[in-house]
Design a protein around this motif. Sequence first.
Motif, PDB file in Angstrom:
ATOM      1  N   ARG A 238      53.852 -47.890 -51.553  1.00  0.00           N
ATOM      2  CA  ARG A 238      54.169 -46.539 -51.998  1.00  0.00           C
ATOM      3  C   ARG A 238      53.056 -46.060 -52.920  1.00  0.00           C
ATOM      4  O   ARG A 238      52.776 -46.682 -53.956  1.00  0.00           O
ATOM      5  CB  ARG A 238      55.517 -46.477 -52.718  1.00  0.00           C
ATOM      6  N   ALA A 239      52.427 -44.961 -52.527  1.00  0.00           N
ATOM      7  CA  ALA A 239      51.303 -44.412 -53.274  1.00  0.00           C
ATOM      8  C   ALA A 239      51.514 -42.926 -53.508  1.00  0.00           C
ATOM      9  O   ALA A 239      52.438 -42.311 -52.949  1.00  0.00           O
ATOM     10  CB  ALA A 239      50.008 -44.637 -52.498  1.00  0.00           C
ATOM     11  N   ALA A 240      50.664 -42.344 -54.324  1.00  0.00           N
ATOM     12  CA  ALA A 240      50.713 -40.900 -54.525  1.00  0.00           C
ATOM     13  C   ALA A 240      50.366 -40.188 -53.226  1.00  0.00           C
ATOM     14  O   ALA A 240      49.498 -40.637 -52.466  1.00  0.00           O
ATOM     15  CB  ALA A 240      49.723 -40.496 -55.615  1.00  0.00           C
ATOM     16  N   LYS A 241      51.052 -39.103 -52.967  1.00  0.00           N
ATOM     17  CA  LYS A 241      50.745 -38.305 -51.778  1.00  0.00           C
ATOM     18  C   LYS A 241      49.502 -37.474 -52.068  1.00  0.00           C
ATOM     19  O   LYS A 241      49.492 -36.615 -52.960  1.00  0.00           O
ATOM     20  CB  LYS A 241      51.920 -37.398 -51.428  1.00  0.00           C
ATOM     21  N   ASN A 242      48.433 -37.732 -51.319  1.00  0.00           N
ATOM     22  CA  ASN A 242      47.209 -36.944 -51.449  1.00  0.00           C
ATOM     23  C   ASN A 242      46.487 -36.952 -50.107  1.00  0.00           C
ATOM     24  O   ASN A 242      46.999 -37.489 -49.107  1.00  0.00           O
ATOM     25  CB  ASN A 242      46.312 -37.468 -52.583  1.00  0.00           C
ATOM     26  N   SER A 243      45.319 -36.374 -50.060  1.00  0.00           N
ATOM     27  CA  SER A 243      44.604 -36.264 -48.789  1.00  0.00           C
ATOM     28  C   SER A 243      44.228 -37.636 -48.234  1.00  0.00           C
ATOM     29  O   SER A 243      44.198 -37.840 -47.016  1.00  0.00           O
ATOM     30  CB  SER A 243      43.346 -35.404 -48.965  1.00  0.00           C
ATOM     31  N   VAL A 244      43.970 -38.584 -49.111  1.00  0.00           N
ATOM     32  CA  VAL A 244      43.567 -39.926 -48.656  1.00  0.00           C
ATOM     33  C   VAL A 244      44.751 -40.670 -48.054  1.00  0.00           C
ATOM     34  O   VAL A 244      44.649 -41.253 -46.967  1.00  0.00           O
ATOM     35  CB  VAL A 244      42.953 -40.737 -49.816  1.00  0.00           C
ATOM     36  N   SER A 245      45.887 -40.660 -48.745  1.00  0.00           N
ATOM     37  CA  SER A 245      47.052 -41.373 -48.217  1.00  0.00           C
ATOM     38  C   SER A 245      47.526 -40.743 -46.905  1.00  0.00           C
ATOM     39  O   SER A 245      47.949 -41.452 -45.980  1.00  0.00           O
ATOM     40  CB  SER A 245      48.184 -41.399 -49.246  1.00  0.00           C
ATOM     41  N   GLU A 246      47.439 -39.431 -46.796  1.00  0.00           N
ATOM     42  CA  GLU A 246      47.841 -38.772 -45.554  1.00  0.00           C
ATOM     43  C   GLU A 246      46.886 -39.107 -44.411  1.00  0.00           C
ATOM     44  O   GLU A 246      47.318 -39.267 -43.265  1.00  0.00           O
ATOM     45  CB  GLU A 246      47.924 -37.263 -45.778  1.00  0.00           C
ATOM     46  N   GLU A 247      45.605 -39.252 -44.728  1.00  0.00           N
ATOM     47  CA  GLU A 247      44.649 -39.648 -43.691  1.00  0.00           C
ATOM     48  C   GLU A 247      44.912 -41.074 -43.217  1.00  0.00           C
ATOM     49  O   GLU A 247      44.828 -41.365 -42.014  1.00  0.00           O
ATOM     50  CB  GLU A 247      43.222 -39.529 -44.228  1.00  0.00           C
ATOM     51  N   VAL A 248      45.258 -41.951 -44.146  1.00  0.00           N
ATOM     52  CA  VAL A 248      45.577 -43.336 -43.782  1.00  0.00           C
ATOM     53  C   VAL A 248      46.777 -43.376 -42.839  1.00  0.00           C
ATOM     54  O   VAL A 248      46.751 -44.050 -41.797  1.00  0.00           O
ATOM     55  CB  VAL A 248      45.865 -44.173 -45.046  1.00  0.00           C
ATOM     56  N   VAL A 249      47.821 -42.645 -43.176  1.00  0.00           N
ATOM     57  CA  VAL A 249      49.019 -42.615 -42.330  1.00  0.00           C
ATOM     58  C   VAL A 249      48.683 -42.060 -40.949  1.00  0.00           C
ATOM     59  O   VAL A 249      49.137 -42.589 -39.926  1.00  0.00           O
ATOM     60  CB  VAL A 249      50.132 -41.767 -43.003  1.00  0.00           C
ATOM     61  N   ASP A 250      47.891 -41.010 -40.900  1.00  0.00           N
ATOM     62  CA  ASP A 250      47.517 -40.397 -39.629  1.00  0.00           C
ATOM     63  C   ASP A 250      46.742 -41.378 -38.740  1.00  0.00           C
ATOM     64  O   ASP A 250      47.023 -41.502 -37.543  1.00  0.00           O
ATOM     65  CB  ASP A 250      46.679 -39.145 -39.881  1.00  0.00           C
ATOM     66  N   ILE A 251      45.795 -42.094 -39.320  1.00  0.00           N
ATOM     67  CA  ILE A 251      44.993 -43.060 -38.552  1.00  0.00           C
ATOM     68  C   ILE A 251      45.874 -44.173 -38.002  1.00  0.00           C
ATOM     69  O   ILE A 251      45.770 -44.554 -36.821  1.00  0.00           O
ATOM     70  CB  ILE A 251      43.872 -43.638 -39.434  1.00  0.00           C
ATOM     71  N   LEU A 252      46.765 -44.699 -38.829  1.00  0.00           N
ATOM     72  CA  LEU A 252      47.616 -45.799 -38.381  1.00  0.00           C
ATOM     73  C   LEU A 252      48.652 -45.319 -37.371  1.00  0.00           C
ATOM     74  O   LEU A 252      49.009 -46.053 -36.437  1.00  0.00           O
ATOM     75  CB  LEU A 252      48.296 -46.454 -39.582  1.00  0.00           C
ATOM     76  N   ASN A 253      49.143 -44.094 -37.527  1.00  0.00           N
ATOM     77  CA  ASN A 253      50.084 -43.538 -36.546  1.00  0.00           C
ATOM     78  C   ASN A 253      49.445 -43.390 -35.165  1.00  0.00           C
ATOM     79  O   ASN A 253      50.140 -43.424 -34.139  1.00  0.00           O
ATOM     80  CB  ASN A 253      50.599 -42.175 -37.009  1.00  0.00           C
ATOM     81  N   LYS A 254      48.141 -43.233 -35.138  1.00  0.00           N
ATOM     82  CA  LYS A 254      47.421 -43.080 -33.878  1.00  0.00           C
ATOM     83  C   LYS A 254      46.939 -44.419 -33.311  1.00  0.00           C
ATOM     84  O   LYS A 254      46.143 -44.449 -32.366  1.00  0.00           O
ATOM     85  CB  LYS A 254      46.226 -42.145 -34.076  1.00  0.00           C
ATOM     86  N   GLY A 255      47.441 -45.509 -33.869  1.00  0.00           N
ATOM     87  CA  GLY A 255      47.112 -46.832 -33.339  1.00  0.00           C
ATOM     88  C   GLY A 255      46.012 -47.557 -34.078  1.00  0.00           C
ATOM     89  O   GLY A 255      45.603 -48.653 -33.664  1.00  0.00           O
ATOM     90  N   GLY A 256      45.521 -46.998 -35.163  1.00  0.00           N
ATOM     91  CA  GLY A 256      44.484 -47.660 -35.933  1.00  0.00           C
ATOM     92  C   GLY A 256      44.979 -48.937 -36.580  1.00  0.00           C
ATOM     93  O   GLY A 256      46.184 -49.164 -36.707  1.00  0.00           O
ATOM     94  N   ARG A 257      44.031 -49.749 -36.992  1.00  0.00           N
ATOM     95  CA  ARG A 257      44.351 -50.999 -37.667  1.00  0.00           C
ATOM     96  C   ARG A 257      43.750 -50.973 -39.076  1.00  0.00           C
ATOM     97  O   ARG A 257      43.091 -49.997 -39.461  1.00  0.00           O
ATOM     98  CB  ARG A 257      43.817 -52.213 -36.877  1.00  0.00           C
ATOM     99  N   PHE A 258      43.945 -52.067 -39.801  1.00  0.00           N
ATOM    100  CA  PHE A 258      43.486 -52.077 -41.188  1.00  0.00           C
ATOM    101  C   PHE A 258      41.980 -51.833 -41.295  1.00  0.00           C
ATOM    102  O   PHE A 258      41.514 -51.141 -42.203  1.00  0.00           O
ATOM    103  CB  PHE A 258      43.844 -53.395 -41.869  1.00  0.00           C
ATOM    104  N   LYS A 259      41.227 -52.388 -40.351  1.00  0.00           N
ATOM    105  CA  LYS A 259      39.774 -52.219 -40.405  1.00  0.00           C
ATOM    106  C   LYS A 259      39.375 -50.749 -40.346  1.00  0.00           C
ATOM    107  O   LYS A 259      38.295 -50.359 -40.823  1.00  0.00           O
ATOM    108  CB  LYS A 259      39.115 -52.983 -39.259  1.00  0.00           C
ATOM    109  N   ASP A 260      40.241 -49.923 -39.776  1.00  0.00           N
ATOM    110  CA  ASP A 260      39.939 -48.502 -39.636  1.00  0.00           C
ATOM    111  C   ASP A 260      40.215 -47.709 -40.919  1.00  0.00           C
ATOM    112  O   ASP A 260      39.774 -46.558 -41.040  1.00  0.00           O
ATOM    113  CB  ASP A 260      40.759 -47.902 -38.490  1.00  0.00           C
ATOM    114  N   VAL A 261      40.943 -48.324 -41.854  1.00  0.00           N
ATOM    115  CA  VAL A 261      41.287 -47.609 -43.091  1.00  0.00           C
ATOM    116  C   VAL A 261      40.823 -48.340 -44.347  1.00  0.00           C
ATOM    117  O   VAL A 261      41.008 -47.840 -45.456  1.00  0.00           O
ATOM    118  CB  VAL A 261      42.815 -47.363 -43.189  1.00  0.00           C
ATOM    119  N   LYS A 262      40.212 -49.489 -44.171  1.00  0.00           N
ATOM    120  CA  LYS A 262      39.909 -50.334 -45.342  1.00  0.00           C
ATOM    121  C   LYS A 262      39.007 -49.634 -46.354  1.00  0.00           C
ATOM    122  O   LYS A 262      39.153 -49.835 -47.568  1.00  0.00           O
ATOM    123  CB  LYS A 262      39.297 -51.665 -44.918  1.00  0.00           C
ATOM    124  N   ASP A 263      38.097 -48.811 -45.894  1.00  0.00           N
ATOM    125  CA  ASP A 263      37.231 -48.101 -46.840  1.00  0.00           C
ATOM    126  C   ASP A 263      37.993 -47.021 -47.600  1.00  0.00           C
ATOM    127  O   ASP A 263      37.695 -46.730 -48.764  1.00  0.00           O
ATOM    128  CB  ASP A 263      36.040 -47.468 -46.099  1.00  0.00           C
TER     129      ASP A 263
END
Length: 328
Positions: A238-263
């Motif tokens: 659970r993190a603050a809702k911001n542009s970064v957390s929303e981008e992470v959720v979007d990437i993972l919802n589209k089938g991304g893995r941790f390597k795609d969001v680690k940065d």
Amino acid sequence: MLRTRFTEEFGIEHPIVQGGMMWVGRAELAAAVSNGGGLGIITALTQPTPEDLAEEIERCRALTDKPFGVNLTLTLSINPPPYAEYRQVIIDSGVKIVETAGSDPTVHVEHFKEHDIKVIHKCTSVRHALKAQRIGADAVSIDGFEAAGHPGEDDVPGLVLIPASADALDIPFIASGGFADGRGLAAALTLGADGINMGTRFMCTVESPIHENIKQQIVSASELDTQLIFRQLRNTMRAAKNSVSEEVVDILNKGGRFKDVKDLVAGTRGRKVYENGDPEAGIWTVGVAQGLIRDIPPAGELVGRIAWDAEEKLLSLTHKITDSVSVS
């Protein structure tokens, strides 16, 4: 005064514990909480080396003569920190209370117990709490689904998790997740807990070492302004809702893995949020309790205020029940 098994066993005045928060649990905050009658916690891994932790413990000891603890969070990592060295520093420092969290703490609990150090283990379920009890933890901290950070995968809120824990455990336990005021402490005690653990609430105090912009962000936010990330990886955070957390959720919802969001989720970015005050700079943790936070008081004053308010709430309820019985 509210006395519980936890206050008696850990030698504190009020049943209120400051959570061990990465980048936040430093000497000034921990000492202020302890001086106010609660239990302040230094976060070991906030310090870059075991030697730095030794210095931070001494800084805290210079600021308070009350009990305080050290959090040691255990994570599974390719390049883990030197946990044994951090553990030895805690032992050698003479600290008598440790909060463990994360992976199986058995080895660490055994070493701490050999040196008469009390251990609180942070758990997200009754089954994990029972294991902590079996391996010798003196108390557990139960994280409900409302909590910041990693609330587990069961999604059980405190209203159910606290009484379920009370039914199952023999050792004292404190409730965590969603607590920010005296009403919450009174509720937790009524549900069977021996106290509360607060993280987000203590982020918004004078002694909290985070940027004023972030404190103000929390004060102005509502309970809806958090984001659950890593759900798809079964490592919910659970993190603050911001542009970064929303981008992470979007990437993972589209089938991304941790390597795609680690940065995006790098801890160095989250640290810069606290240091520079830009809430959009990275991922930073906050709980739904932010919806109850309205001010930024001194930490010691906050501890006393919450304890007093909880006691007043409990007495008020007792009077209401007594009056109701008398009338009927």
